[in-house]
Design an enzyme around this catalytic site. Structure first.
Site, PDB file in Angstrom:
ATOM      1  N   SER A  64       2.360   5.827   9.697  1.00  0.00           N
ATOM      2  CA  SER A  64       3.234   6.764  10.402  1.00  0.00           C
ATOM      3  C   SER A  64       2.566   7.171  11.717  1.00  0.00           C
ATOM      4  O   SER A  64       2.187   6.309  12.501  1.00  0.00           O
ATOM      5  CB  SER A  64       3.551   7.964   9.497  1.00  0.00           C
ATOM      6  OG  SER A  64       4.656   8.685   9.980  1.00  0.00           O
ATOM      7  N   HIS A 201       9.824   5.763   3.413  1.00  0.00           N
ATOM      8  CA  HIS A 201       8.818   5.984   4.445  1.00  0.00           C
ATOM      9  C   HIS A 201       7.407   5.983   3.874  1.00  0.00           C
ATOM     10  O   HIS A 201       6.465   5.529   4.527  1.00  0.00           O
ATOM     11  CB  HIS A 201       9.102   7.307   5.166  1.00  0.00           C
ATOM     12  CG  HIS A 201       8.195   7.540   6.337  1.00  0.00           C
ATOM     13  ND1 HIS A 201       8.237   6.751   7.473  1.00  0.00           N
ATOM     14  CD2 HIS A 201       7.201   8.446   6.536  1.00  0.00           C
ATOM     15  CE1 HIS A 201       7.314   7.171   8.334  1.00  0.00           C
ATOM     16  NE2 HIS A 201       6.672   8.192   7.789  1.00  0.00           N
TER      17      HIS A 201
END
Length: 219
Positions: A64, A201
């Site tokens: 991320s 994610h």
């Protein structure tokens, strides 16, 4: 910045893992958060230079926002003559693409309700911690700092890394489209590989052994 040695992750290789702990997180929660990528890169590279003094091969991994930090750290270290053996980036669109992506609001200055809604979207079924107000009060300042860093980050085109880049993507990531991960290949002259793994994610939590295998095999 603080780098912490981790326990051995995989018995097949004699290598060490070091985890970067940002200010304002976990045991460093009393410290002020950093809101600029370049300042974090300064701190991380200062910590890593003594560790890398033995000349052994090393790789960098970031997920991320950490993918941006790992990328810029790789560029900084390569400029100092310390080329990584591999850069593995995960759950993050290529740095050359505009941020935020289409349809994603600016979140660093959003109200708490919108920020929590975004976190629930990213966390999916693992969002139970967001139901605890005390935990949220501790976590939200650091999360705002992360989004501020991403908002203010300016990608500067370069000649490209001389190490392989491996980009990992979750096939159900609600914010990072697979086709936005592929342009990471533009950032290297030494080979690019992309892996699309099942998950949202935070797909890395489900595939940690595979990721360790991927990094270790390159070292």
């Amino acid at each position: 910045m603080r780098t912490t040695p981790c326990p051995p992750l995989w018995p097949r290789w004699a290598w060490r893992a070091w985890a970067v702990q940002y200010p304002g997180r976990q045991e460093r929660f009393r410290e002020a958060c950093v809101e600029r990528v370049d300042l974090l890169v300064d701190a991380v590279t200062a910590e890593f230079r003594p560790v890398l003094g033995d000349g052994l091969p090393f790789g960098l991994f970031g997920h991320s926002m950490g993918a941006v930090l790992a990328f810029e750290t790789a560029r900084r270290l390569a400029g100092d003559g310390r080329k990584p053996a591999v850069l593995v980036v995960s759950g993050r669109q290529a740095p050359s693409l505009p941020w935020p992506p289409p349809g994603v609001p600016s979140l660093w200055d959003a109200d708490a309700a919108l920020l929590v809604e975004e976190l629930r979207l990213l966390a999916g079924q693992d969002a139970e911690a967001l139901d605890h107000p005390a935990l949220l009060r501790l976590a939200l300042p650091a999360l705002r700092a992360d989004y501020r860093m991403l908002q203010d980050y300016t990608y500067v085109p370069g000649a490209g890394l001389d190490c392989p880049v491996i980009a990992l993507a979750g096939d159900r990531d609600p914010r990072v489209a697979v086709d936005a991960v592929a342009p990471w290949g533009r950032e290297t002259r030494a080979g690019f590989e992309m892996q699309v793994l099942p998950g949202g994610h935070f797909f890395v939590d489900e595939h940690l052994p595979h990721i360790v295998e991927t990094i270790g095999s390159r070292l």
